[in-house]
Design a protein around this motif. Structure first.
Motif: not given
Length: 420
Positions: A288-294
């Motif tokens: 799943a995408s984690r749009p808060f993470r780098v």
């Protein structure tokens, strides 16, 4: 009537006037500065999808700082506070009605707009009413505060009990109104709270302090927020080498904000060149995408932070701020919510600006399909937004932020330095 707009600090890049001081000859010198805001739309490959939020619907596409021009009035009897405020563009000062002499004295030193409090009202030098003061300590007092009840353009509230919820209620009540609501703030932290209430914030603050540091800290806060309206200059670089190097401690930076395709953090092994490392906002079949993470790189790497500074990734922790940047150089600040350090296989990536350049820029990243570097943005052509490090090869083009290489506690300095 006193010019209230002269005390405003625009959080959008609009024409402003530098503070003026009187010379011994009675002449006034001032400079006008102008800058233009340019909007660039990010071209996203149609095959890349956000799992949790669409770019057009994202709350990140607009912000309170792009929509509002915040004002700051100063309430003090300290001449050093006055000087510090005027030097930073804040020249509207509030005095008690008994302090006319102090206002006259300061007016001989600097160009200020003095305002005077008398019986719950604020008047300018000509005796015209410019604002009404309300002290709020109960819910019933707060309910009396609404736009239709006032015939002046400004209302100053002094919240004696709760602050956050009343401020949010006032923002909601006065939205769309032509009335500017100020809140009396006894510290920069209080001022920030009022300026960010319900995202849009109140129209301004009255900073009531006797400490110069409070003025400096509030101005630094404004500068950090103004910074997001500049665009960073990003440079196209060509990958020269990619190879696995073994295991290392890498850092995942989880933010309190969502990122869109094309956005990430500026990270690099050397401060002289930071790579734009993409967030994990892109959807895949395996995770799943984690749009808060780098997934930003190893503990030793530099990461860009507000004010043109850098931090080591190992120094980041909850509550610190970093700069989120997109393909076009548009940037914004974001708060770190969590940092995860885990041992993972690493890959070394090296790049040059051109083939004849002797300077090498490098970054180490985790070997994983979800870790990617951002590609150059070229007009509206359909193109790749990112290249996963597992697909990266010599000849690929990525984005770099070039800057001074010498750093002391994250601050750029001028000195001789060699880093390899």
């Amino acid at each position: 009537m006193a010019s209230l707009s002269s005390a405003s600090v625009s959080l959008v890049r609009t024409p402003t006037q530098l503070p003026c001081f009187r010379s011994n000859h009675g002449k006034v010198q001032s400079l006008n500065r102008y800058s233009k805001t340019k909007t660039t739309h990010l071209s996203i490959n149609s095959s890349l999808r956000m799992c949790s939020i669409a770019a057009s619907d994202s709350p990140l596409s607009t912000s309170m700082y792009e929509l509002s021009s915040k004002k700051v009035w100063i309430w003090t009897e300290n001449s050093q506070v006055m000087t510090a405020a005027v030097e930073r563009g804040w020249d509207t000062f509030i005095f008690s009605s008994q302090n006319q002499g102090l206002a006259n004295e300061w007016s001989k030193i600097a160009l200020i707009d003095p305002l005077f409090i008398k019986e719950g009202e604020i008047f300018d030098n000509a005796g015209e009413r410019v604002a009404t003061i309300f002290q709020v300590s109960t819910p019933s007092e707060l309910k009396k505060l609404h736009p239709e009840a006032h015939h002046v353009g400004n209302v100053v509230i002094d919240l004696l009990d709760w602050q956050v919820i009343p401020a949010e209620n006032i923002v909601a009540e006065f939205q769309g109104s032509k009335t500017t609501v100020f809140a009396v703030s006894k510290s920069p932290a209080e001022a920030q709270l009022f300026l960010e209430a319900l995202e849009h914030g109140l129209g301004g603050v009255v900073l009531k302090v006797e400490d110069v540091k409070a003025v400096l800290d509030l101005k630094e806060y404004f500068n950090r927020r103004n910074e997001v309206h500049n665009r960073l200059s990003l440079t196209k670089a060509t990958i020269t080498q990619v190879h696995a190097v073994g295991m290392g401690d890498r850092v995942c930076v989880d933010l309190c904000s969502l990122m869109r395709p094309g956005e990430g953090l500026l990270v690099g092994s050397f401060a002289r060149g930071l790579f734009l490392v993409h967030s994990e906002c892109l959807e895949s079949s395996y995770i799943a995408s984690r749009p808060f993470r780098v997934n930003a790189g190893p503990v030793h790497a530099y990461v860009a932070t507000p004010g043109g500074k850098t931090s080591y990734l190992s120094e980041l922790k909850a509550g610190k701020e970093v700069m989120v940047v997109d393909q076009t150089g548009k940037m914004r600040t974001a708060i770190v919510g969590r940092v995860k350090i885990e041992t993972r296989p690493l890959i070394l990536v090296e790049a040059k600006i051109d083939a004849n350049d002797q300077t090498v820029y490098s970054i180490l990243l985790q070997t994983a399909e979800t870790v990617a570097l951002v590609c150059p943005h070229e007009g509206n052509r359909t193109q790749k937004t990112v290249i996963p490090v597992t697909s990266l090869k010599a000849g690929d083009e990525v984005l770099l932020r070039l800057q001074g290489g010498a750093r002391h506690t994250g601050i750029e300095i001028k000195e001789f330095i060699v880093e390899n």
